[in-house]
Design an enzyme around this catalytic site. Structure first.
Site, PDB file in Angstrom:
ATOM      1  N   ASP A   1      -2.398  -3.076   3.000  1.00 48.71           N
ATOM      2  CA  ASP A   1      -2.165  -1.936   3.701  1.00 48.71           C
ATOM      3  C   ASP A   1      -3.268  -0.742   3.086  1.00 48.71           C
ATOM      4  O   ASP A   1      -3.689  -0.286   4.104  1.00 48.71           O
ATOM      5  CB  ASP A   1      -0.771  -1.145   3.162  1.00 48.71           C
ATOM      6  CG  ASP A   1       0.530  -1.808   3.559  1.00 48.71           C
ATOM      7  OD1 ASP A   1       0.851  -1.500   4.809  1.00 48.71           O
ATOM      8  OD2 ASP A   1       0.901  -2.962   3.109  1.00 48.71           O
TER       9      ASP A   1
ATOM     10  N   THR B   1       5.163  -4.265   7.397  1.00 45.41           N
ATOM     11  CA  THR B   1       5.119  -4.709   6.131  1.00 45.41           C
ATOM     12  C   THR B   1       6.113  -5.723   5.594  1.00 45.41           C
ATOM     13  O   THR B   1       5.668  -6.692   4.937  1.00 45.41           O
ATOM     14  CB  THR B   1       4.778  -3.459   5.103  1.00 45.41           C
ATOM     15  OG1 THR B   1       3.878  -2.616   5.359  1.00 45.41           O
ATOM     16  CG2 THR B   1       4.198  -4.089   3.758  1.00 45.41           C
TER      17      THR B   1
END
Length: 467
Positions: free
Chosen positions: A139, A236
């Protein structure tokens, strides 16, 4: 600022193809159309280009006319479309850079996701943000490289980026080891930037460079001006589970999404594989390895508003090189009968109601089991014709973020689909980081007939729901 007169830097072009790569055909002359939607096809350049300081190698255009190597026209993308009012803005530079940047970001993600299977690897660790949602090295790493590469490619412009992550955790006293892993991942990716037609830093980035790149993504959007919207790892939870996720990058001007790029590293080229857990797919791929240079795993999809086309190309990480001639046009499904249609929805129950979508599916005649997929891969599935419907109805209090939808919206529209809120209104990207004023939920369909039926079913059943 159009692309006329721009010259592709010599570092920004992929390696020139060999003479045997071209088929010798000349591009056909193409008249300009006055309609807002312009559909274009690709043709091969007439000869093999040679690199020079004055003119970059030309390549086969994907989604637009080819640009042969001249000082005036060096960018591959040539789709002026119409946009609002038929303005004919050319986004050659922006589109090419965005696709190349997402390709690079996907490579970083693939490496980090593979490391998740190695418990001893620091880059494979999963962390929790304040809202308890998962976050990984990927990320922050993707946000850093996208920020750095966009700033490097558009040095003459003030780049504004809206993105999901901040540097608070990395800058904390407990984040030193995590920051070190992010720095290593970013430098490991950027050193290979020339493979994607981008430039590597002159020297490795330090921790403060990485933090600065992440902090640069602090725009709050709004109704005026231009800004990029990035979700570095959309989905995610799917990413950490070895399943579907996406890298999503879009460009917004004056509140309208003008181009979008979706990197889907685990999106199988055969839609049947979407029904299986990604780890099972990887296992089967090892049992029966794909042939060299085949599309066997992931892809990058992209579209520009007003072109009437959306495109898909294989991952450089899997395919070996970026070649625009490997791109294919994608179109939505032609299925309009609910009995034959497939609908998909989010996997997580936290921000959607599976029971309500199940009731809607039954009321409009959908008979197939829903396909639950992580991330904006659902939008890619609609654009590619693998499914016909996506429905999401968030629970009270949940607010949709623009980075979760911007790239997918323009790709679905240009592939021929329809996407609105549950009241039939276009999604509004002009109100900051949230999709303010959203009417109940989001509905995306392959065509207007299915869309109309679902919007009607929502109106008929909403008052009896618990949302």
């Amino acid at each position: 600022m159009g692309c006329s007169g721009l010259r592709l830097p010599t570092w920004a072009a992929a390696a020139p193809p060999s003479p045997s790569d071209w088929d010798g055909r000349r591009p056909r002359p193409r008249p300009r159309r006055g309609a807002p939607v312009v559909r274009r096809r690709c043709s091969a350049p007439s000869s093999t280009p040679t690199p020079s300081a004055a003119a970059a190698p030309s390549h086969l255009a994907a989604g637009g006319s080819p640009r042969v190597g001249t000082a005036e026209h060096d960018w591959v993308w040539d789709c002026r479309g119409g946009g609002i009012g038929g303005g004919g803005r050319d986004y050659a530079r922006e589109m090419e850079v965005a696709v190349r940047v997402v390709q690079a970001a996907c490579t970083l993600c693939q490496r980090v996701q593979s490391s998740l299977l190695l418990p001893a690897s620091a880059s494979g660790s999963v962390y929790s943000k304040l809202d308890r949602s998962p976050v990984t090295v990927a990320d922050w790493g993707v946000q850093a490289i996208v920020s750095w590469l966009l700033s490097d490619c558009f040095q003459d412009e003030n780049i504004s980026i809206v993105a999901e992550e901040d540097d608070e955790t990395l800058s904390s006293s407990d984040g030193a080891a995590l920051l070190e892993s992010v720095v290593a991942a970013v430098n490991g990716c950027l050193i290979e930037a020339p493979k994607y037609g981008l430039r590597s830093p002159e020297k490795e980035l330090k921790a403060h460079d990485i933090l600065q790149a992440i902090r640069r993504c602090s725009s709050i959007g709004g109704p005026k001006g231009r800004f990029w919207v990035l979700d570095p790892v959309d989905g995610t939870l799917g990413f950490v589970r070895g399943d579907q996720y996406a890298v999503a990058l879009a460009l917004i001007e004056d509140g309208e999404v003008v181009l979008g790029v979706l990197g889907c590293p685990n999106y199988p080229m055969k839609k049947e594989w979407l029904n299986y857990h990604q780890r099972y797919y990887r296992l089967m791929s090892k049992v029966s390895p794909p042939t060299s240079g085949s599309w066997h795993k992931g892809c990058v999809m992209y579209a520009h508003r007003g072109c009437g086309q959306a495109w898909m190309q294989p991952l450089v990480h899997d395919f070996g090189k970026l070649d625009w001639r490997n791109s294919r046009e994608v179109r939505v499904s032609t299925v309009s009968d609910p009995i034959s249609a497939t609908f998909c929805e989010p996997v997580e129950k936290a921000n959607t109601s599976h029971s309500f979508t199940a009731g809607l599916a039954h009321s409009v005649g959908l008979r197939k089991q829903p396909l639950r997929v992580y991330s904006m891969v659902k939008y890619a599935a609609i654009a590619r014709g693998d499914v016909e419907i996506f429905m999401k109805f968030a629970r009270a209090g949940y607010k949709e973020k623009i980075w979760d939808h911007a790239a997918g919206v323009v790709i679905i529209r240009e592939a021929g689909g329809v996407i609105t809120d549950a009241g039939g209104r276009p999604l509004d990207f002009s109100m900051g980081v949230f999709l303010e004023g959203l009417d109940r939920g989001i509905i995306a369909c392959s065509g207007p007939l299915l869309h109309h039926r679902i919007v009607g079913a929502v109106d008929a059943s909403w008052n009896s729901s618990t949302l």
